[in-house]
Write a protein that holds these residues in place. Sequence first.
Motif, PDB file in Angstrom:
ATOM      1  N   SER A 142       2.675  24.810 -20.301  1.00 40.81           N
ATOM      2  CA  SER A 142       1.715  24.224 -19.373  1.00 40.81           C
ATOM      3  C   SER A 142       2.301  23.002 -18.706  1.00 40.81           C
ATOM      4  O   SER A 142       1.718  22.602 -17.499  1.00 40.81           O
ATOM      5  N   ASN A 143       3.581  22.380 -18.815  1.00 40.11           N
ATOM      6  CA  ASN A 143       4.142  21.453 -18.348  1.00 40.11           C
ATOM      7  C   ASN A 143       5.564  21.979 -17.675  1.00 40.11           C
ATOM      8  O   ASN A 143       6.321  21.433 -17.138  1.00 40.11           O
ATOM      9  N   SER A 144       5.682  23.471 -17.386  1.00 39.20           N
ATOM     10  CA  SER A 144       6.891  23.774 -16.935  1.00 39.20           C
ATOM     11  C   SER A 144       6.902  23.669 -15.595  1.00 39.20           C
ATOM     12  O   SER A 144       8.076  24.216 -14.966  1.00 39.20           O
ATOM     13  N   ASN A 145       5.891  23.571 -14.658  1.00 41.73           N
ATOM     14  CA  ASN A 145       6.219  23.457 -13.389  1.00 41.73           C
ATOM     15  C   ASN A 145       5.254  22.139 -12.773  1.00 41.73           C
ATOM     16  O   ASN A 145       4.173  21.864 -13.615  1.00 41.73           O
ATOM     17  N   VAL A 146       5.638  21.845 -11.445  1.00 42.29           N
ATOM     18  CA  VAL A 146       4.805  20.519 -11.198  1.00 42.29           C
ATOM     19  C   VAL A 146       3.336  20.663 -11.020  1.00 42.29           C
ATOM     20  O   VAL A 146       2.728  19.591 -11.273  1.00 42.29           O
ATOM     21  N   GLU A 147       3.025  21.771 -10.624  1.00 42.79           N
ATOM     22  CA  GLU A 147       1.478  21.866 -10.455  1.00 42.79           C
ATOM     23  C   GLU A 147       0.701  21.869 -11.964  1.00 42.79           C
ATOM     24  O   GLU A 147      -0.454  21.273 -11.925  1.00 42.79           O
ATOM     25  N   GLY A 148       1.400  22.459 -12.887  1.00 45.06           N
ATOM     26  CA  GLY A 148       0.810  22.377 -14.110  1.00 45.06           C
ATOM     27  C   GLY A 148       0.786  20.801 -14.698  1.00 45.06           C
ATOM     28  O   GLY A 148      -0.136  20.265 -15.395  1.00 45.06           O
ATOM     29  N   VAL A 149       1.779  20.293 -14.425  1.00 43.55           N
ATOM     30  CA  VAL A 149       2.036  18.875 -14.707  1.00 43.55           C
ATOM     31  C   VAL A 149       0.791  18.034 -14.030  1.00 43.55           C
ATOM     32  O   VAL A 149       0.339  17.282 -14.555  1.00 43.55           O
ATOM     33  N   ALA A 150       0.630  18.192 -12.694  1.00 41.52           N
ATOM     34  CA  ALA A 150      -0.120  17.319 -11.672  1.00 41.52           C
ATOM     35  C   ALA A 150      -1.525  17.522 -12.563  1.00 41.52           C
ATOM     36  O   ALA A 150      -2.340  16.714 -12.560  1.00 41.52           O
ATOM     37  N   GLU A 151      -1.961  18.763 -12.814  1.00 43.14           N
ATOM     38  CA  GLU A 151      -3.440  18.997 -13.315  1.00 43.14           C
ATOM     39  C   GLU A 151      -3.355  18.349 -14.736  1.00 43.14           C
ATOM     40  O   GLU A 151      -4.612  17.790 -15.052  1.00 43.14           O
ATOM     41  N   ASN A 152      -2.413  18.527 -15.610  1.00 46.16           N
ATOM     42  CA  ASN A 152      -2.771  18.051 -17.018  1.00 46.16           C
ATOM     43  C   ASN A 152      -2.662  16.562 -16.900  1.00 46.16           C
ATOM     44  O   ASN A 152      -3.527  15.898 -17.696  1.00 46.16           O
ATOM     45  N   LEU A 153      -1.936  15.946 -15.913  1.00 41.50           N
ATOM     46  CA  LEU A 153      -2.104  14.360 -15.849  1.00 41.50           C
ATOM     47  C   LEU A 153      -3.510  13.889 -15.442  1.00 41.50           C
ATOM     48  O   LEU A 153      -3.908  13.155 -16.087  1.00 41.50           O
ATOM     49  N   ALA A 154      -4.249  14.580 -14.522  1.00 44.89           N
ATOM     50  CA  ALA A 154      -5.330  14.346 -14.291  1.00 44.89           C
ATOM     51  C   ALA A 154      -6.697  14.720 -15.404  1.00 44.89           C
ATOM     52  O   ALA A 154      -7.240  13.783 -15.624  1.00 44.89           O
ATOM     53  N   LYS A 155      -6.424  15.796 -15.929  1.00 48.45           N
ATOM     54  CA  LYS A 155      -7.137  16.124 -16.940  1.00 48.45           C
ATOM     55  C   LYS A 155      -7.049  15.202 -18.065  1.00 48.45           C
ATOM     56  O   LYS A 155      -8.266  14.867 -18.634  1.00 48.45           O
ATOM     57  N   TYR A 156      -5.933  15.030 -18.721  1.00 52.58           N
ATOM     58  CA  TYR A 156      -5.945  13.931 -19.862  1.00 52.58           C
ATOM     59  C   TYR A 156      -6.351  12.455 -19.484  1.00 52.58           C
ATOM     60  O   TYR A 156      -7.038  11.922 -20.458  1.00 52.58           O
ATOM     61  N   TYR A 157      -6.351  12.125 -18.251  1.00 52.35           N
ATOM     62  CA  TYR A 157      -6.655  10.855 -17.877  1.00 52.35           C
ATOM     63  C   TYR A 157      -8.263  10.964 -17.868  1.00 52.35           C
ATOM     64  O   TYR A 157      -8.936  10.140 -18.531  1.00 52.35           O
ATOM     65  N   MET A 158      -8.843  11.829 -17.157  1.00 52.48           N
ATOM     66  CA  MET A 158     -10.155  12.059 -16.728  1.00 52.48           C
ATOM     67  C   MET A 158     -11.137  12.322 -18.057  1.00 52.48           C
ATOM     68  O   MET A 158     -11.998  11.888 -18.385  1.00 52.48           O
ATOM     69  N   LEU A 159     -10.637  13.560 -18.673  1.00 50.97           N
ATOM     70  CA  LEU A 159     -11.628  14.187 -19.599  1.00 50.97           C
ATOM     71  C   LEU A 159     -11.251  13.497 -21.110  1.00 50.97           C
ATOM     72  O   LEU A 159     -12.213  13.657 -22.058  1.00 50.97           O
ATOM     73  N   TYR A 160      -9.852  13.606 -21.430  1.00 51.66           N
ATOM     74  CA  TYR A 160      -9.623  13.164 -22.738  1.00 51.66           C
ATOM     75  C   TYR A 160      -9.504  11.497 -22.979  1.00 51.66           C
ATOM     76  O   TYR A 160      -9.455  11.326 -23.925  1.00 51.66           O
ATOM     77  N   GLY A 161      -9.443  10.510 -21.712  1.00 53.97           N
ATOM     78  CA  GLY A 161      -9.265   9.244 -21.771  1.00 53.97           C
ATOM     79  C   GLY A 161      -7.974   8.817 -22.533  1.00 53.97           C
ATOM     80  O   GLY A 161      -7.793   7.864 -22.960  1.00 53.97           O
TER      81      GLY A 161
END
Length: 441
Positions: free
Chosen positions: A375-394
């Motif tokens: 899930s963090n193997s490319n920069v696109e996945g990292v970008a979306e995960n950073l947004a997701k964990y901040y916004m939806l998981y807090g």
Amino acid sequence: MKKSIMALTASLLLGGIASAQKVDFEEYNLDNGLHVILHNDDAAPVVVTSVMYHVGSKDETADRTGFAHFFEHLLFEGTKNIKRGEWFKIVTSNGGVNNANTTDDRTYYYEVFPSNNLELGLWMESERMLHPVINQIGVDTQNEVVKEEKRTSFDNRPYGNIVTVVKENMFKKHPYRWSTIGSMKDLDAATLEEFQAFHKKFYTPNNAVLVVAGQIDIAQTKEWIQKYFGAIPKGETLKKESYTEEPITQTIKATYKDPNIQIPMLVASYRIPSMKTRDARVLDLISSYLSDGKSSKLYKKIVDEKKMALQIGAVGFNQEDYGMYIVYGLPMGTVTTSDLLKEMDEEIVKLQTDLISEKDYQKLQNIFDNQFVNSNSNVEGVAENLAKYYMLYGDINLINNEIDLYHSITREEIRDVAKKYLNPNQRLILDYIPATEKVQN
């Protein structure tokens, strides 16, 4: 010798997983409330500019469904400084790609450019936030686009309406009860002023997170972000409504007739808690154990060994407020959907009664280790995960440590959580059967 080589290979893979590279990031807020996350990665000369808005189909009203998904399309129409039809031309002519997607909980837009076009990506996303042109021409154009998408992906696609029907039966109060694509009747009835009001309410800097990831100069990136986003006015402070669903205590039964199929499908769906909970993560392991791929318990038993089904699988919906665990099966020959349900229930009872083997437990851990790294193997996945964990998981730090939560789950928890959520009186049983009449689009 072959067995030894395989064992060595496995140990090397696990060793790589254990030392998976940490995702470093920096975060801060602009005065208008826009949260910014920066991640520098020099592995390749590319950069992702992305914005996630905290708006999805659950933020709509029951008579105006489909707005969030509609805006996924509408906000590519053009802006004050980007002429209609020019958005994609600008991206492709500068060596980039872009896309967007919508869920019940959020909407996500992104561009991937060569790193020397970072300023262009930031300008385009600031234009989308500040200067979108929302007029009748764009609304009418995208209305037809969405209608065609609904026909292609849902109404005329075999088994295309499973999730839609499951949601409307699983939820009574929560807006999760309607599909993300929404109702074409609602979109047809909506006025231009309603679309403009929806945008004004939700597509604001204080309801968004901007993530810039890739080969970037942090100081220069901050300057450009301030230049293009700093002056965007802050929106109204949103008060999100909360909805509490009553527990399911009796089996829900429903039937849906699909004119696009010839083989009936068994669908069993369980409502599960928010993806932020520990129980939801335990259920992730359970879903993988029972129904993830050809090595799962249900597939091996029902498809491989007993030859009772053409396919057995599952779809997990991990969402901000509630989730769903949907198991489905296509019976073979004279086997009925009831026969499949009986076999499925037997495996669930075993899970609720006995601890899974240590071997199966370790296999699950390895699967989730692999998923975490990928899930963090490319920069696109990292970008979306950073947004997701901040916004939806807090909790943005989950991008590095969520796997530790999965590692801490015990075999006893797997048994106990299965007993808590996967009971016959807590589910929907949907008979998804062939129909002779065509759906009217």
